[in-house]
Design an enzyme around this catalytic site. Structure first.
Site, PDB file in Angstrom:
ATOM      1  N   GLU A  48      -1.007   1.755  10.713  1.00 19.88           N
ATOM      2  CA  GLU A  48      -1.876   0.707  11.247  1.00 19.88           C
ATOM      3  C   GLU A  48      -1.236  -0.037  12.411  1.00 19.88           C
ATOM      4  O   GLU A  48      -0.023  -0.207  12.457  1.00 19.88           O
ATOM      5  CB  GLU A  48      -2.114  -0.355  10.172  1.00 19.88           C
ATOM      6  CG  GLU A  48      -2.674   0.175   8.906  1.00 19.88           C
ATOM      7  CD  GLU A  48      -2.697  -0.906   7.848  1.00 19.88           C
ATOM      8  OE1 GLU A  48      -3.240  -0.636   6.778  1.00 19.88           O
ATOM      9  OE2 GLU A  48      -2.172  -2.006   8.083  1.00 19.88           O
ATOM     10  N   CYS A  50      -0.217  -6.638   6.334  1.00 20.62           N
ATOM     11  CA  CYS A  50       0.580  -5.422   6.195  1.00 20.62           C
ATOM     12  C   CYS A  50       0.008  -4.394   5.209  1.00 20.62           C
ATOM     13  O   CYS A  50      -0.072  -4.626   4.021  1.00 20.62           O
ATOM     14  CB  CYS A  50       1.968  -5.854   5.723  1.00 20.62           C
ATOM     15  SG  CYS A  50       3.202  -4.611   5.942  1.00 20.62           S
ATOM     16  N   CYS A  73       6.331   2.133   2.902  1.00 21.85           N
ATOM     17  CA  CYS A  73       7.546   1.315   2.904  1.00 21.85           C
ATOM     18  C   CYS A  73       8.208   1.444   1.541  1.00 21.85           C
ATOM     19  O   CYS A  73       7.536   1.500   0.514  1.00 21.85           O
ATOM     20  CB  CYS A  73       7.200  -0.147   3.186  1.00 21.85           C
ATOM     21  SG  CYS A  73       8.656  -1.212   3.317  1.00 21.85           S
ATOM     22  N   CYS A  96       8.061  -5.185  -1.818  1.00 28.26           N
ATOM     23  CA  CYS A  96       7.923  -6.638  -1.943  1.00 28.26           C
ATOM     24  C   CYS A  96       6.662  -6.897  -2.776  1.00 28.26           C
ATOM     25  O   CYS A  96       5.628  -6.234  -2.568  1.00 28.26           O
ATOM     26  CB  CYS A  96       7.828  -7.286  -0.564  1.00 28.26           C
ATOM     27  SG  CYS A  96       9.337  -7.061   0.411  1.00 28.26           S
ATOM     28  N   CYS A 116       0.851  -5.862  16.733  1.00 24.45           N
ATOM     29  CA  CYS A 116       1.661  -5.770  15.528  1.00 24.45           C
ATOM     30  C   CYS A 116       1.759  -4.285  15.198  1.00 24.45           C
ATOM     31  O   CYS A 116       0.741  -3.653  14.881  1.00 24.45           O
ATOM     32  CB  CYS A 116       0.942  -6.564  14.444  1.00 24.45           C
ATOM     33  SG  CYS A 116       1.722  -6.475  12.844  1.00 24.45           S
ATOM     34  N   CYS A 161       3.077  -7.348  -1.137  1.00 22.63           N
ATOM     35  CA  CYS A 161       2.760  -6.587   0.077  1.00 22.63           C
ATOM     36  C   CYS A 161       2.043  -5.282  -0.246  1.00 22.63           C
ATOM     37  O   CYS A 161       2.483  -4.506  -1.092  1.00 22.63           O
ATOM     38  CB  CYS A 161       4.045  -6.294   0.845  1.00 22.63           C
ATOM     39  SG  CYS A 161       3.766  -5.295   2.321  1.00 22.63           S
TER      40      CYS A 161
HETATM   41  N1  SAH Z   1       9.454  -4.988   6.673  1.00 24.91           N
HETATM   42  C1  SAH Z   1       9.405  -6.032   7.653  1.00 24.91           C
HETATM   43  C2  SAH Z   1       8.197  -5.985   8.575  1.00 24.91           C
HETATM   44  C3  SAH Z   1       6.834  -5.674   7.994  1.00 24.91           C
HETATM   45  S1  SAH Z   1       5.945  -6.923   7.127  1.00 24.91           S
HETATM   46  C4  SAH Z   1       9.485  -7.383   6.971  1.00 24.91           C
HETATM   47  O1  SAH Z   1       9.328  -7.437   5.757  1.00 24.91           O
HETATM   48  O2  SAH Z   1       9.752  -8.375   7.633  1.00 24.91           O
HETATM   49  C5  SAH Z   1       5.712  -8.252   8.237  1.00 24.91           C
HETATM   50  C6  SAH Z   1       5.543  -9.572   7.517  1.00 24.91           C
HETATM   51  O3  SAH Z   1       4.293  -9.631   6.793  1.00 24.91           O
HETATM   52  C7  SAH Z   1       6.639  -9.830   6.487  1.00 24.91           C
HETATM   53  O4  SAH Z   1       7.125 -11.133   6.609  1.00 24.91           O
HETATM   54  C8  SAH Z   1       5.872  -9.628   5.184  1.00 24.91           C
HETATM   55  O5  SAH Z   1       6.514 -10.268   4.125  1.00 24.91           O
HETATM   56  C9  SAH Z   1       4.518 -10.203   5.522  1.00 24.91           C
HETATM   57  N2  SAH Z   1       3.440  -9.867   4.567  1.00 24.91           N
HETATM   58  C10 SAH Z   1       3.311  -8.768   3.802  1.00 24.91           C
HETATM   59  N3  SAH Z   1       2.214  -8.828   3.022  1.00 24.91           N
HETATM   60  C11 SAH Z   1       1.632 -10.026   3.294  1.00 24.91           C
HETATM   61  C12 SAH Z   1       0.465 -10.702   2.812  1.00 24.91           C
HETATM   62  N4  SAH Z   1      -0.316 -10.156   1.896  1.00 24.91           N
HETATM   63  N5  SAH Z   1       0.189 -11.927   3.323  1.00 24.91           N
HETATM   64  C13 SAH Z   1       0.976 -12.478   4.273  1.00 24.91           C
HETATM   65  N6  SAH Z   1       2.079 -11.912   4.762  1.00 24.91           N
HETATM   66  C14 SAH Z   1       2.412 -10.690   4.274  1.00 24.91           C
END
Ligand code: SAH
Length: 359
Positions: free
Chosen positions: A105, A343, A125, A129, A118, A132
């Protein structure tokens, strides 16, 4: 008796996997062999990234014979646009299908005179997390350079081109776990012979992969670093981000301290989980420790887990607490909520809904 040599099928050189200087070198060698004029080289490189063209045949400033010869020796692979969605707020989301069937994406976020893209660095991944959507799907593979920066090129190739002024590595994947492809990507994005975006307008977002932070810091350009902190102590961070076992909070903060540019902390606001006063106090201490700027991110619905977003007033109280503790802080505007622009969400939607809506 001698075996006849089996002629190898010559592999085409993918120019989009090369930095501009490397592409120039490959093209120069080819031009020399053919006795072509050397000025042709920069003409071609210009059409890779800066004024992109989809095919060699479209490079009409070149003689037709040369265009054909280039297409035999070199390639410029496309990413197939599979889905495009536009949010009421102008944010657009693109789903690309890669040659092996993986989906990634890209999100385009217009704001005043800026266009932030973005971009994704991995298909899926590995980090899982808890909140995510990309983490929930697991890891497929690293993207190659041409697939990362190709997302920017593809949007510039649209009939109404979208030209990036800013890049954030906040799409799918952990960019610093794919440094081999991300490193040349940064060169292509930043170089005037490439896309030509200023280093301060390019932000790497990471959970805190230490070797990657060191590698980024060693580059001379002023690329920005954002660290996904999300919890102000190891206990909670471990629960939300399993990678914290490998790279504990203190080591990530230390890396941010020695990074020679100012760092941003990303902190996704999870209602009742990481948004209490004591969390704000702990976070303020960490932020002061490395003079970080804190970005509070409202949780996008449709991620993973059964978290609820912090309410507006919870976020406001958290923000006030940080500010009164001497920390610079902003609340990120949620964009593209209606198109699931957080994400990994579009790919998840795509996989749950068949057949897909064509682009
Ligand atoms: N792996 C990297 C970059 C990808 S995610 C990282 O973790 O920084 C980019 C950002 O989006 C990260 O800060 C992640 O925690 C956040 N993110 C993921 N899922 C999300 C959600 N459902 N709502 C808001 N932010 C989210």
């Amino acid at each position: 008796m001698q075996q006849p040599a089996i002629p190898e099928t010559p592999q085409k050189t993918n120019l989009l996997n090369l930095t501009p200087p490397a592409a120039e070198q490959a093209l120069r060698a080819f031009m020399n062999e053919r006795g072509e004029q050397p000025f042709r080289v920069s003409q071609i490189v210009r059409h890779l990234w800066h004024a992109p063209l989809a095919e060699f045949s479209e490079m009409t400033t070149l003689p037709a014979g040369l265009r054909e010869a280039l297409a035999e020796k070199f390639s410029m692979p496309r990413l197939e646009l599979s889905l495009r969605q536009k949010s009421a707020d102008g944010t657009e989301k693109f789903l690309f299908r890669l040659a092996d069937g993986e989906f990634i994406e890209t999100v385009a976020i217009p704001e005043r005179d800026r266009m932030t893209l973005c971009i994704s660095s991995q298909a899926g991944c590995a980090l899982r997390c808890a909140f995510c959507a990309t983490g929930a799907m697991g890891f497929s593979r690293n993207l190659e350079t041409f697939e990362i920066v190709g997302q920017v090129r593809e949007l510039a190739l649209l009939d109404s081109p979208i030209r990036a002024t800013n890049i954030v590595f906040m799409g799918m994947g952990e960019p610093l776990m794919n440094w081999k492809a991300v490193d040349p990507t940064l060169t292509i994005l930043n170089s005037p012979a490439g896309i030509g975006i200023g280093a301060r307008h390019i932000t790497m977002s990471t959970v805190g992969v230490l070797p990657g932070i060191v590698a980024l810091g060693e580059r001379p350009e002023q690329f920005r670093l954002a660290i996904s902190v999300h919890a102000p102590n190891d206990g909670l961070r471990q629960e939300l981000m399993p990678i914290n076992t490998k790279y504990p909070l203190a080591s990530v903060i230390d890396a941010a301290k020695v990074f020679d540019r100012r760092v941003t902390f990303e902190y996704v606001m999870l209602g009742g989980v990481n948004d209490k006063v004591e969390h704000a106090e702990q976070l303020a201490e960490l932020a002061r420790d490395c003079r970080a700027f804190v970005n509070l991110i409202p949780l996008h619905p449709g991620g993973a887990g059964d978290f609820r977003p912090s309410t507006r007033s919870e976020i406001a109280a958290f923000e006030r607490k940080l500010r009164s503790s001497g920390v610079e802080v902003a609340v990120r505007k949620s964009r593209g909520i209606d198109i699931a622009a957080a994400c990994g969400q579009l790919r998840v939607e795509r996989e749950n809904r068949r057949p897909p809506v064509p682009a």
